[in-house]
Design a protein around this motif. Structure first.
Motif, PDB file in Angstrom:
ATOM      1  N   LYS A 222     -12.624   0.929 -17.784  1.00 36.24           N
ATOM      2  CA  LYS A 222     -13.038   2.085 -18.584  1.00 36.24           C
ATOM      3  C   LYS A 222     -14.469   2.518 -18.262  1.00 36.24           C
ATOM      4  O   LYS A 222     -14.832   3.676 -18.485  1.00 36.24           O
ATOM      5  N   ARG A 223     -15.278   1.608 -17.741  1.00 32.82           N
ATOM      6  CA  ARG A 223     -16.657   1.953 -17.377  1.00 32.82           C
ATOM      7  C   ARG A 223     -16.710   2.958 -16.234  1.00 32.82           C
ATOM      8  O   ARG A 223     -17.686   3.675 -16.076  1.00 32.82           O
ATOM      9  N   LEU A 224     -15.648   2.984 -15.428  1.00 29.37           N
ATOM     10  CA  LEU A 224     -15.631   3.904 -14.283  1.00 29.37           C
ATOM     11  C   LEU A 224     -15.516   5.346 -14.751  1.00 29.37           C
ATOM     12  O   LEU A 224     -16.248   6.213 -14.263  1.00 29.37           O
ATOM     13  N   ASP A 225     -14.602   5.620 -15.676  1.00 32.36           N
ATOM     14  CA  ASP A 225     -14.481   6.914 -16.359  1.00 32.36           C
ATOM     15  C   ASP A 225     -14.751   8.071 -15.395  1.00 32.36           C
ATOM     16  O   ASP A 225     -14.014   8.294 -14.459  1.00 32.36           O
ATOM     17  N   ASN A 226     -15.853   8.806 -15.602  1.00 31.61           N
ATOM     18  CA  ASN A 226     -16.167   9.959 -14.744  1.00 31.61           C
ATOM     19  C   ASN A 226     -17.162   9.603 -13.644  1.00 31.61           C
ATOM     20  O   ASN A 226     -17.776  10.479 -13.033  1.00 31.61           O
ATOM     21  N   LYS A 227     -17.331   8.304 -13.369  1.00 32.75           N
ATOM     22  CA  LYS A 227     -18.241   7.848 -12.320  1.00 32.75           C
ATOM     23  C   LYS A 227     -17.458   7.554 -11.041  1.00 32.75           C
ATOM     24  O   LYS A 227     -16.244   7.387 -11.048  1.00 32.75           O
ATOM     25  N   ASP A 228     -18.198   7.486  -9.927  1.00 27.64           N
ATOM     26  CA  ASP A 228     -17.609   7.081  -8.656  1.00 27.64           C
ATOM     27  C   ASP A 228     -17.642   5.572  -8.490  1.00 27.64           C
ATOM     28  O   ASP A 228     -16.752   4.988  -7.858  1.00 27.64           O
ATOM     29  N   ILE A 229     -18.687   4.946  -9.040  1.00 28.20           N
ATOM     30  CA  ILE A 229     -18.922   3.531  -8.763  1.00 28.20           C
ATOM     31  C   ILE A 229     -19.746   2.914  -9.886  1.00 28.20           C
ATOM     32  O   ILE A 229     -20.605   3.589 -10.476  1.00 28.20           O
ATOM     33  N   VAL A 230     -19.448   1.655 -10.182  1.00 30.15           N
ATOM     34  CA  VAL A 230     -20.155   0.932 -11.241  1.00 30.15           C
ATOM     35  C   VAL A 230     -20.699  -0.373 -10.664  1.00 30.15           C
ATOM     36  O   VAL A 230     -19.958  -1.154 -10.059  1.00 30.15           O
ATOM     37  N   PHE A 231     -21.999  -0.589 -10.858  1.00 30.72           N
ATOM     38  CA  PHE A 231     -22.662  -1.815 -10.430  1.00 30.72           C
ATOM     39  C   PHE A 231     -23.120  -2.606 -11.651  1.00 30.72           C
ATOM     40  O   PHE A 231     -23.267  -2.056 -12.737  1.00 30.72           O
TER      41      PHE A 231
ATOM     42  N   ILE B  48     -29.507  -3.259  -8.196  1.00 30.33           N
ATOM     43  CA  ILE B  48     -28.142  -3.698  -8.516  1.00 30.33           C
ATOM     44  C   ILE B  48     -27.929  -5.147  -8.099  1.00 30.33           C
ATOM     45  O   ILE B  48     -28.600  -5.670  -7.213  1.00 30.33           O
ATOM     46  N   GLU B  49     -26.982  -5.778  -8.759  1.00 30.97           N
ATOM     47  CA  GLU B  49     -26.482  -7.103  -8.379  1.00 30.97           C
ATOM     48  C   GLU B  49     -25.170  -6.874  -7.635  1.00 30.97           C
ATOM     49  O   GLU B  49     -24.261  -6.235  -8.163  1.00 30.97           O
ATOM     50  N   GLY B  50     -25.072  -7.368  -6.410  1.00 33.16           N
ATOM     51  CA  GLY B  50     -23.933  -7.016  -5.553  1.00 33.16           C
ATOM     52  C   GLY B  50     -22.678  -7.829  -5.752  1.00 33.16           C
ATOM     53  O   GLY B  50     -21.709  -7.644  -5.016  1.00 33.16           O
ATOM     54  N   GLY B  51     -22.636  -8.710  -6.759  1.00 31.35           N
ATOM     55  CA  GLY B  51     -21.507  -9.602  -6.913  1.00 31.35           C
ATOM     56  C   GLY B  51     -20.270  -9.000  -7.537  1.00 31.35           C
ATOM     57  O   GLY B  51     -19.161  -9.521  -7.368  1.00 31.35           O
ATOM     58  N   VAL B  52     -20.415  -7.889  -8.255  1.00 32.70           N
ATOM     59  CA  VAL B  52     -19.284  -7.201  -8.883  1.00 32.70           C
ATOM     60  C   VAL B  52     -19.485  -5.699  -8.708  1.00 32.70           C
ATOM     61  O   VAL B  52     -20.492  -5.156  -9.176  1.00 32.70           O
ATOM     62  N   ILE B  53     -18.564  -5.026  -8.034  1.00 31.79           N
ATOM     63  CA  ILE B  53     -18.683  -3.585  -7.805  1.00 31.79           C
ATOM     64  C   ILE B  53     -17.317  -2.940  -8.042  1.00 31.79           C
ATOM     65  O   ILE B  53     -16.320  -3.290  -7.389  1.00 31.79           O
ATOM     66  N   LEU B  54     -17.267  -1.989  -8.935  1.00 29.35           N
ATOM     67  CA  LEU B  54     -16.048  -1.259  -9.275  1.00 29.35           C
ATOM     68  C   LEU B  54     -16.187   0.170  -8.752  1.00 29.35           C
ATOM     69  O   LEU B  54     -17.191   0.830  -9.032  1.00 29.35           O
ATOM     70  N   PHE B  55     -15.198   0.664  -7.987  1.00 37.50           N
ATOM     71  CA  PHE B  55     -15.380   1.989  -7.395  1.00 37.50           C
ATOM     72  C   PHE B  55     -14.060   2.687  -7.101  1.00 37.50           C
ATOM     73  O   PHE B  55     -13.009   2.060  -6.976  1.00 37.50           O
ATOM     74  N   LYS B  56     -14.158   4.007  -6.971  1.00 35.39           N
ATOM     75  CA  LYS B  56     -13.027   4.853  -6.608  1.00 35.39           C
ATOM     76  C   LYS B  56     -12.990   5.049  -5.096  1.00 35.39           C
ATOM     77  O   LYS B  56     -13.998   4.878  -4.400  1.00 35.39           O
ATOM     78  N   ASN B  57     -11.839   5.461  -4.625  1.00 38.02           N
ATOM     79  CA  ASN B  57     -11.652   5.783  -3.214  1.00 38.02           C
ATOM     80  C   ASN B  57     -11.860   7.289  -3.047  1.00 38.02           C
ATOM     81  O   ASN B  57     -10.939   8.082  -3.215  1.00 38.02           O
ATOM     82  N   ASN B  58     -13.103   7.697  -2.750  1.00 41.17           N
ATOM     83  CA  ASN B  58     -13.378   9.102  -2.508  1.00 41.17           C
ATOM     84  C   ASN B  58     -14.470   9.247  -1.453  1.00 41.17           C
ATOM     85  O   ASN B  58     -15.062   8.250  -1.006  1.00 41.17           O
ATOM     86  N   GLU B  59     -14.745  10.462  -1.054  1.00 38.43           N
ATOM     87  CA  GLU B  59     -15.677  10.704   0.055  1.00 38.43           C
ATOM     88  C   GLU B  59     -17.110  10.330  -0.303  1.00 38.43           C
ATOM     89  O   GLU B  59     -17.871   9.876   0.556  1.00 38.43           O
ATOM     90  N   ARG B  60     -17.513  10.520  -1.550  1.00 41.37           N
ATOM     91  CA  ARG B  60     -18.880  10.149  -1.941  1.00 41.37           C
ATOM     92  C   ARG B  60     -19.083   8.643  -1.823  1.00 41.37           C
ATOM     93  O   ARG B  60     -20.135   8.180  -1.346  1.00 41.37           O
ATOM     94  N   VAL B  61     -18.084   7.889  -2.244  1.00 43.06           N
ATOM     95  CA  VAL B  61     -18.169   6.436  -2.148  1.00 43.06           C
ATOM     96  C   VAL B  61     -18.158   5.977  -0.695  1.00 43.06           C
ATOM     97  O   VAL B  61     -18.919   5.085  -0.300  1.00 43.06           O
ATOM     98  N   LYS B  62     -17.308   6.585   0.122  1.00 40.09           N
ATOM     99  CA  LYS B  62     -17.254   6.233   1.544  1.00 40.09           C
ATOM    100  C   LYS B  62     -18.608   6.458   2.207  1.00 40.09           C
ATOM    101  O   LYS B  62     -19.075   5.618   2.994  1.00 40.09           O
ATOM    102  N   LYS B  63     -19.244   7.577   1.895  1.00 36.71           N
ATOM    103  CA  LYS B  63     -20.556   7.875   2.477  1.00 36.71           C
ATOM    104  C   LYS B  63     -21.595   6.849   2.026  1.00 36.71           C
ATOM    105  O   LYS B  63     -22.403   6.362   2.830  1.00 36.71           O
ATOM    106  N   PHE B  64     -21.572   6.518   0.754  1.00 33.21           N
ATOM    107  CA  PHE B  64     -22.508   5.507   0.244  1.00 33.21           C
ATOM    108  C   PHE B  64     -22.315   4.177   0.966  1.00 33.21           C
ATOM    109  O   PHE B  64     -23.278   3.554   1.432  1.00 33.21           O
ATOM    110  N   PHE B  65     -21.061   3.726   1.075  1.00 31.39           N
ATOM    111  CA  PHE B  65     -20.805   2.441   1.711  1.00 31.39           C
ATOM    112  C   PHE B  65     -21.165   2.459   3.195  1.00 31.39           C
ATOM    113  O   PHE B  65     -21.635   1.450   3.733  1.00 31.39           O
ATOM    114  N   ASP B  66     -20.954   3.578   3.856  1.00 38.12           N
ATOM    115  CA  ASP B  66     -21.368   3.688   5.261  1.00 38.12           C
ATOM    116  C   ASP B  66     -22.878   3.543   5.392  1.00 38.12           C
ATOM    117  O   ASP B  66     -23.383   2.858   6.299  1.00 38.12           O
TER     118      ASP B  66
END
Length: 225
Positions: free
Chosen positions: A97-106, A151-169
């Motif tokens: 539920k934390r993801l809601d209207n976000k792309d990614i949650v750290f 951020i703490e990198g041990g838990v990351i919740l995210f959607k599969n979209n272009e903004r997230v792909k760009k961030f991860f790249d």
């Protein structure tokens, strides 16, 4: 793309694979590992090749699968990355539920910014001083002001979209070419992606036992010799 996936990555015998997790409806559980001896009734195991020649390369291989999962496994709409030492102790559909209207949650780090990490990393020999100096110069070149948290990198919740792909790249570029330490790269990558809709939770993993708990290390934290 409505399917959801929890994934973890274990390389170089970093830790044991934890089968004692709470399983939530609608989620697949996948582990990428270079250890052919790892078997599981809880996780689907995907074996990966590891030609790393030193400890840093082992770590960066793990970070590659962590940040580039959408290139290796792109059939899901939502992903939850957990470090190999993280145990799921509650239905993660609630955490979703934390993801809601976000792309990614750290999750929040106990320190405030990348700047706080510089001395810690050098003093504890988590990376080389010359790499830290290169990163500082890079941040200066881009006008990064260290004002977007840590951020703490041990838990990351995210959607599969272009903004997230760009961030991860962008994040993977920083890890691959500079430091293997998440805390020296993730928030800078967030800065490079102003359109990314992200949330940093109020509590770090260590102080947020509601959904996850942190298991002990199998190996001591890597230090530069």
């Amino acid at each position: 793309m409505n399917k959801k996936c929890v994934y973890t990555v274990i390389t170089n015998n970093y830790c044991d694979l934890n089968d004692n997790n709470i399983k939530s409806n609608g989620w697949d559980y996948i582990c990428f590992t270079d250890n052919r001896n790892i078997k599981s009734k809880f996780w689907k195991i995907i074996y990966i090749d590891n030609n790393s020649k030193n400890e840093i390369d082992h770590i960066k291989l793990s970070k590659e699968y962590k940040t580039q999962v959408l290139k290796h496994l792109n059939k899901y709409g939502v992903y939850l990355y957990i470090d190999g030492r993280i145990k799921i102790i509650k239905d993660i559909n609630e955490y979703l539920k934390r993801l809601d209207n976000k792309d990614i949650v750290f999750m929040k780090h106990r320190q405030k910014s990348i700047k706080d990490q510089f001395n810690v990393i050098v003093e504890n020999k988590y990376d080389k001083k010359e790499i830290i100096e290169k990163i500082k110069e890079r941040h200066k070149e881009f006008g990064y002001e260290y004002n977007n948290g840590l951020i703490e990198g041990g838990v990351i919740l995210f959607k599969n979209n272009e903004r997230v792909k760009k961030f991860f790249d962008d994040w993977w570029f920083e890890i691959k070419n500079y430091s293997h330490r998440d805390q020296l790269s993730a928030n800078f990558a967030i800065f490079l992606n102003p359109e990314l809709k992200y949330l940093i939770t109020k509590n770090p993993i260590y102080d947020s036992p509601k959904y996850f708990s942190l298991l002990k290390r199998k190996k001591s934290r890597f230090k530069i010799k």
